[in-house]
Design a protein around this motif. Structure first.
Motif, PDB file in Angstrom:
ATOM      1  N   LEU A   1     -16.165 -21.799   7.821  1.00  0.00           N
ATOM      2  CA  LEU A   1     -15.008 -21.302   7.063  1.00  0.00           C
ATOM      3  C   LEU A   1     -14.535 -22.331   6.035  1.00  0.00           C
ATOM      4  O   LEU A   1     -14.147 -21.968   4.919  1.00  0.00           O
TER       5      LEU A   1
ATOM      6  N   LEU B   1      -6.550 -26.222   6.018  1.00  0.00           N
ATOM      7  CA  LEU B   1      -6.761 -25.085   6.903  1.00  0.00           C
ATOM      8  C   LEU B   1      -5.883 -25.296   8.122  1.00  0.00           C
ATOM      9  O   LEU B   1      -5.946 -26.356   8.770  1.00  0.00           O
TER      10      LEU B   1
ATOM     11  N   TYR C   1      -5.211 -24.049  11.777  1.00  0.00           N
ATOM     12  CA  TYR C   1      -5.791 -23.267  12.871  1.00  0.00           C
ATOM     13  C   TYR C   1      -4.844 -23.299  14.057  1.00  0.00           C
ATOM     14  O   TYR C   1      -4.500 -24.365  14.573  1.00  0.00           O
TER      15      TYR C   1
ATOM     16  N   LYS D   1      -4.015 -21.208   3.829  1.00  0.00           N
ATOM     17  CA  LYS D   1      -5.171 -20.605   4.472  1.00  0.00           C
ATOM     18  C   LYS D   1      -5.070 -20.915   5.966  1.00  0.00           C
ATOM     19  O   LYS D   1      -5.050 -22.086   6.359  1.00  0.00           O
ATOM     20  N   TRP D   2      -4.946 -19.856   6.772  1.00  0.00           N
ATOM     21  CA  TRP D   2      -4.759 -20.060   8.208  1.00  0.00           C
ATOM     22  C   TRP D   2      -5.605 -19.096   9.032  1.00  0.00           C
ATOM     23  O   TRP D   2      -5.977 -18.014   8.588  1.00  0.00           O
ATOM     24  N   LEU D   3      -5.875 -19.552  10.251  1.00  0.00           N
ATOM     25  CA  LEU D   3      -6.666 -18.802  11.223  1.00  0.00           C
ATOM     26  C   LEU D   3      -5.947 -18.887  12.558  1.00  0.00           C
ATOM     27  O   LEU D   3      -5.394 -19.932  12.913  1.00  0.00           O
TER      28      LEU D   3
ATOM     29  N   THR E   1      -6.047 -17.603  16.842  1.00  0.00           N
ATOM     30  CA  THR E   1      -6.703 -16.949  17.974  1.00  0.00           C
ATOM     31  C   THR E   1      -5.703 -16.766  19.112  1.00  0.00           C
ATOM     32  O   THR E   1      -4.827 -17.612  19.326  1.00  0.00           O
TER      33      THR E   1
ATOM     34  N   VAL F   1      -2.711  -8.993   7.267  1.00  0.00           N
ATOM     35  CA  VAL F   1      -3.686  -9.965   7.763  1.00  0.00           C
ATOM     36  C   VAL F   1      -5.025  -9.294   8.060  1.00  0.00           C
ATOM     37  O   VAL F   1      -5.114  -8.061   8.178  1.00  0.00           O
TER      38      VAL F   1
ATOM     39  N   ALA G   1      -6.442 -13.673  10.576  1.00  0.00           N
ATOM     40  CA  ALA G   1      -6.529 -14.622   9.465  1.00  0.00           C
ATOM     41  C   ALA G   1      -5.755 -14.096   8.279  1.00  0.00           C
ATOM     42  O   ALA G   1      -5.650 -12.885   8.057  1.00  0.00           O
ATOM     43  N   THR G   2      -5.224 -15.008   7.498  1.00  0.00           N
ATOM     44  CA  THR G   2      -4.575 -14.632   6.255  1.00  0.00           C
ATOM     45  C   THR G   2      -5.583 -13.944   5.337  1.00  0.00           C
ATOM     46  O   THR G   2      -6.780 -14.262   5.351  1.00  0.00           O
TER      47      THR G   2
ATOM     48  N   LEU H   1      -7.980 -16.050   3.199  1.00  0.00           N
ATOM     49  CA  LEU H   1      -9.115 -16.774   3.777  1.00  0.00           C
ATOM     50  C   LEU H   1     -10.367 -15.902   3.774  1.00  0.00           C
ATOM     51  O   LEU H   1     -10.362 -14.789   4.306  1.00  0.00           O
TER      52      LEU H   1
ATOM     53  N   ILE I   1     -13.651 -14.968   5.412  1.00  0.00           N
ATOM     54  CA  ILE I   1     -14.060 -15.147   6.801  1.00  0.00           C
ATOM     55  C   ILE I   1     -15.222 -14.219   7.123  1.00  0.00           C
ATOM     56  O   ILE I   1     -15.278 -13.084   6.629  1.00  0.00           O
TER      57      ILE I   1
END
Length: 307
Positions: free
Chosen positions: A28, A210, A212, A247-249, A251, A267, A290-291, A294, A296
């Protein structure tokens, strides 16, 4: 520079540790031309962060965790690792030397000593708390501070508290973190407050980052962690992520309450499978959000299914 791996190089063990998706996250970074700062607001063992840093995939990392034990540990590693190393050397057991293993009653008393001090939480020295946290992390079932010791209280199980305590390996990992100290920042904020600070650029420059987030499990968090997120915190974190342009992820365990916080109109939403050994073993589905900013895609051991 080390070879990028999905194996954790962290000194800590962590339930739900995400080092196993390092190569996916690295991909990513490449897809999105990010090489500045990698940020974990719920860092825990920081497995991905350290892997990326050691492989020079990122210039710096920010490790944040509200848990005082976690923060005390990382802060001590970056400032006085020799304190932890000397304490490790004095521990009378080592997985690498099973022939010199003390009697089970001695192992039991060692674990109880660290557990008692940590549960009382009357520390005057952050380093002491850092070491007790570290010892419980390495000697408890799955690294869970709330769990009992590997091998049971009486140390009569198939394994004992030495099973995840190889002295030289742990010392090497501590020294590796310290060698990279100038590229690591550690903070101790509640996650939504951390994100608010980040939005004001009080944490770092946000032009090449990034973020996360791997929050404590929504369903089991309170059973696994001393610091777990309340419904309000989950909501505040989602608000920060949806309001800002990083930019973010993210979980999460699969929970409808979480799904509602992240509208499909705002999202990208996926499920993916991951293997865990904490609490109950097996392969489980998780959310990955994720935004829209981003890029992906599935990569390596992470296969994304759009939801």
């Amino acid at each position: 520079m080390s070879r990028l791996s999905n194996k954790s190089a962290s000194p800590l063990r962590y339930p739900g540790g995400k080092a196993k998706i390092t190569q996916f996250v690295s991909h990513l970074l490449d897809l999105n031309s990010i090489n500045g700062t990698y940020i974990e607001p719920f860092a825990g063992g920081a497995g991905i962060a350290l892997n990326l840093l050691y492989a020079d995939k990122i210039q710096s990392i920010v490790i944040n965790d509200l848990d005082d034990g976690v923060f005390s540990f990382w802060n001590t590693v970056l400032t006085e690792p020799e304190y932890l190393i000397e304490r490790i050397k004095k521990i009378p057991f080592d997985f690498a030397d099973q022939e010199a293993l003390p009697d089970s009653s001695v192992l039991q008393s060692i674990w109880e000593e660290h557990h008692y001090r940590y549960s009382k939480n009357r520390y005057h020295d952050m380093r002491e708390k850092a070491f007790d946290f570290f010892m419980l992390n390495r000697t408890n079932v799955s690294g869970i501070i709330k769990a009992g010791p590997i091998g049971g209280i009486n140390q009569d199980g198939k394994y004992n508290i030495s099973a995840r305590f190889n002295k030289q390996t742990l010392i090497d990992r501590l020294e590796m973190v310290y060698q990279h100290r100038d590229r690591i920042k550690v903070t101790n904020f509640e996650a939504s407050h951390f994100l608010a600070q980040l939005a004001e650029e009080r944490i770092c420059d946000t032009s090449n980052i990034l973020v996360y987030l791997d929050p404590p499990y929504y369903v089991q968090g309170k059973n696994l962690y001393n610091c777990y997120a309340t419904d309000k915190i989950h909501e505040l974190v989602s608000g920060q992520l949806l309001e800002n342009n990083w930019k973010w992820l993210l979980t999460y365990d699969v929970a409808p309450q979480i799904n509602m916080l992240y509208p499909s109109t705002q999202v990208q939403k996926f499920k993916y499978g991951i293997h865990y050994s904490a609490n109950k073993k097996g392969n489980f589905q998780e959310y990955m959000f994720a935004t829209n900013a981003l890029t992906i895609e599935s990569f390596a051991n992470v296969t994304l299914t759009t939801i």
